[in-house]
Design a protein around this motif. Sequence first.
Motif, PDB file in Angstrom:
ATOM      1  N   VAL A 131       2.354 -29.622  63.571  1.00 20.46           N
ATOM      2  CA  VAL A 131       1.156 -30.572  63.829  1.00 20.46           C
ATOM      3  C   VAL A 131       1.218 -31.930  63.312  1.00 20.46           C
ATOM      4  CG1 VAL A 131      -0.390 -28.629  64.101  1.00 20.46           C
ATOM      5  CG2 VAL A 131       0.127 -30.002  61.704  1.00 20.46           C
ATOM      6  N   LYS A 132       2.273 -32.042  62.259  1.00 19.19           N
ATOM      7  CA  LYS A 132       2.716 -33.348  61.936  1.00 19.19           C
ATOM      8  C   LYS A 132       3.778 -34.192  62.538  1.00 19.19           C
ATOM      9  CE  LYS A 132      -0.739 -33.077  58.891  1.00 19.19           C
ATOM     10  NZ  LYS A 132      -2.096 -33.629  59.100  1.00 19.19           N
ATOM     11  N   ARG A 133       4.502 -33.447  63.474  1.00 11.05           N
ATOM     12  CA  ARG A 133       5.455 -34.020  64.290  1.00 11.05           C
ATOM     13  C   ARG A 133       6.713 -34.410  63.331  1.00 11.05           C
ATOM     14  NH1 ARG A 133       2.986 -37.834  68.749  1.00 11.05           N
ATOM     15  NH2 ARG A 133       5.114 -37.737  69.456  1.00 11.05           N
ATOM     16  N   LEU A 134       6.907 -33.612  62.286  1.00 13.54           N
ATOM     17  CA  LEU A 134       7.991 -33.743  61.442  1.00 13.54           C
ATOM     18  C   LEU A 134       9.385 -33.992  62.197  1.00 13.54           C
ATOM     19  CD1 LEU A 134       6.998 -32.244  58.224  1.00 13.54           C
ATOM     20  CD2 LEU A 134       6.381 -34.321  59.046  1.00 13.54           C
ATOM     21  N   GLY A 135       9.602 -32.890  63.083  1.00  8.44           N
ATOM     22  CA  GLY A 135      10.861 -33.016  63.740  1.00  8.44           C
ATOM     23  C   GLY A 135      11.195 -34.138  64.270  1.00  8.44           C
ATOM     24  N   GLU A 136      10.106 -34.533  65.162  1.00  7.68           N
ATOM     25  CA  GLU A 136      10.418 -35.722  66.079  1.00  7.68           C
ATOM     26  C   GLU A 136      10.393 -37.114  65.170  1.00  7.68           C
ATOM     27  OE1 GLU A 136       7.577 -35.811  69.641  1.00  7.68           O
ATOM     28  OE2 GLU A 136       6.580 -34.274  68.506  1.00  7.68           O
ATOM     29  N   SER A 137       9.658 -36.997  64.211  1.00  6.89           N
ATOM     30  CA  SER A 137       9.810 -38.332  63.485  1.00  6.89           C
ATOM     31  C   SER A 137      11.332 -38.273  62.464  1.00  6.89           C
ATOM     32  CB  SER A 137       8.821 -38.191  62.171  1.00  6.89           C
ATOM     33  OG  SER A 137       8.737 -39.308  61.302  1.00  6.89           O
ATOM     34  N   ASP A 138      11.651 -37.229  62.122  1.00  4.31           N
ATOM     35  CA  ASP A 138      13.032 -37.164  61.566  1.00  4.31           C
ATOM     36  C   ASP A 138      14.144 -37.434  62.317  1.00  4.31           C
ATOM     37  OD1 ASP A 138      14.719 -35.967  59.086  1.00  4.31           O
ATOM     38  OD2 ASP A 138      15.437 -35.213  60.789  1.00  4.31           O
ATOM     39  N   ALA A 139      13.952 -37.089  63.672  1.00  7.31           N
ATOM     40  CA  ALA A 139      15.004 -37.604  64.633  1.00  7.31           C
ATOM     41  C   ALA A 139      14.924 -38.896  65.143  1.00  7.31           C
ATOM     42  CB  ALA A 139      14.868 -36.497  65.840  1.00  7.31           C
ATOM     43  N   PRO A 291      10.321 -30.672  72.139  1.00 11.91           N
ATOM     44  CA  PRO A 291       9.999 -31.462  70.632  1.00 11.91           C
ATOM     45  C   PRO A 291       8.748 -30.598  70.421  1.00 11.91           C
ATOM     46  CG  PRO A 291       9.429 -32.799  72.633  1.00 11.91           C
ATOM     47  CD  PRO A 291      10.274 -31.787  73.344  1.00 11.91           C
ATOM     48  N   ASP A 292       8.094 -29.697  71.336  1.00 15.42           N
ATOM     49  CA  ASP A 292       6.763 -29.238  70.779  1.00 15.42           C
ATOM     50  C   ASP A 292       7.086 -27.782  70.401  1.00 15.42           C
ATOM     51  OD1 ASP A 292       7.399 -28.069  73.298  1.00 15.42           O
ATOM     52  OD2 ASP A 292       5.462 -28.533  74.150  1.00 15.42           O
ATOM     53  N   VAL A 293       8.422 -27.563  70.075  1.00 16.52           N
ATOM     54  CA  VAL A 293       8.736 -26.224  69.437  1.00 16.52           C
ATOM     55  C   VAL A 293       9.503 -26.642  67.994  1.00 16.52           C
ATOM     56  CG1 VAL A 293      10.391 -24.228  69.379  1.00 16.52           C
ATOM     57  CG2 VAL A 293       8.865 -25.139  71.438  1.00 16.52           C
ATOM     58  N   ILE A 294       9.024 -26.047  66.981  1.00 23.80           N
ATOM     59  CA  ILE A 294       9.653 -26.076  65.685  1.00 23.80           C
ATOM     60  C   ILE A 294      10.433 -24.615  65.538  1.00 23.80           C
ATOM     61  CG2 ILE A 294       9.426 -26.240  63.163  1.00 23.80           C
ATOM     62  CD1 ILE A 294       9.020 -28.820  64.791  1.00 23.80           C
ATOM     63  N   ALA A 295      11.782 -24.700  65.272  1.00 21.15           N
ATOM     64  CA  ALA A 295      12.441 -23.496  65.417  1.00 21.15           C
ATOM     65  C   ALA A 295      13.301 -23.454  63.750  1.00 21.15           C
ATOM     66  CB  ALA A 295      13.753 -23.581  66.376  1.00 21.15           C
ATOM     67  N   ALA A 296      13.602 -22.105  63.495  1.00 16.37           N
ATOM     68  CA  ALA A 296      14.119 -21.584  62.358  1.00 16.37           C
ATOM     69  C   ALA A 296      14.776 -20.388  62.548  1.00 16.37           C
ATOM     70  CB  ALA A 296      13.035 -21.432  61.128  1.00 16.37           C
ATOM     71  N   TYR A 297      15.764 -20.239  62.062  1.00 16.45           N
ATOM     72  CA  TYR A 297      16.799 -19.055  62.101  1.00 16.45           C
ATOM     73  C   TYR A 297      16.501 -17.932  61.182  1.00 16.45           C
ATOM     74  CZ  TYR A 297      21.471 -16.944  62.358  1.00 16.45           C
ATOM     75  OH  TYR A 297      22.566 -15.933  62.770  1.00 16.45           O
TER      76      TYR A 297
END
Length: 353
Positions: A131-139, A291-297
């Motif tokens: 919701v804070k779009r951290l992945g997009e902001s970081d990229a 970009p609307d998917v946050i992924a972890a392993y």
Amino acid sequence: MNAPTALAQRLRVARLDLWIDPAFDDAIGQDASLDLQVLPANGDAVTAAGLAGAHAYHVSAAKDEVPARWQVSADLLAQCPQLLCVSSGGAGYDTVDVAACTRAGVAVVNQAGANAASVAEMTFALLLSLVKRLGESDAALRAGTAVSREALMGHEIEGRVFGIVGIGEIGRRAARIAAGFGLRVIAYDPLVPPAQIVERGAEPVSFDTLLEQADIVSLHCPLDAVTRGMFDASAFQRMKRGALFISTARGGIHDEDALLAALESGHLAGAGLDVWKVEPPPPRSGLLQRPDVIAAYHTGGVTHEGRRKVARGSATQIMDMLAGRQPARLLNPEVWPRFLQRLAECGVNPQQG
């Protein structure tokens, strides 16, 4: 097996040479009645012989970490006539056929709750990143393409409806955290009475009601015959338009193709995924391109603290069982009388354990 009147040799505990917190080996090593054997996961004859002579087997709960031939199936059990008990190294037990173990007189334990705090925290790490779009902001910052803060504007979660599917050890912690964020918490769990769901911090609802009302759907149920494929195209379409989907449960509960379609159509606004049908997922997976998917392993429970608790819990339960004490997380309690009989054949008197 022969039935000696005294314990002629130490009971053998086996595990594969996959990573485990040192607390497991340390605890087993301090028990003078046990002999720990670490077997090569990629071995053949050596590993087969080690398991064939083992009385206890600790196995990773992650199906993609354990070679199929060393997962606890009916075939493996047939090759391990001395095996008395199996410990799954997690809350899940995808690598263990519990029904086959019960038929063979083998007790099975898991480590439910040991890494619950870690996984519940991961739920909100995924949600807040989304919701804070951290992945997009970081990229954007790293690529030098950030234009304005408004172009990366996110959302608040306060006041939304948080729907929990499965309110066990992890789900109840997620409910408590959600309340702290000002979310209204609802939950569906057919295995937990409504009054207990309320005690665990959520309003009990039906599955259909949860899908209709939740702004955020978070999975915390085990993967089994009932839940496999539970979130298919129909379930995603019944979710609220613009809802978010989070899973720290198990791959296979949700249909990845159906989830991708729901995101591509705009019906769902995003997803946070720590679990996959194949782990790790292929890099070109459609879900990983969005970009609307946050992924972890599948790292929700993989914290230093969580892994240490799992290792200690696994060792403790193995030591309890091999001393004739009923463990805390026995998955097949109906096997216990037969297990004690088989243990006595090895020279262990449960009354003295």
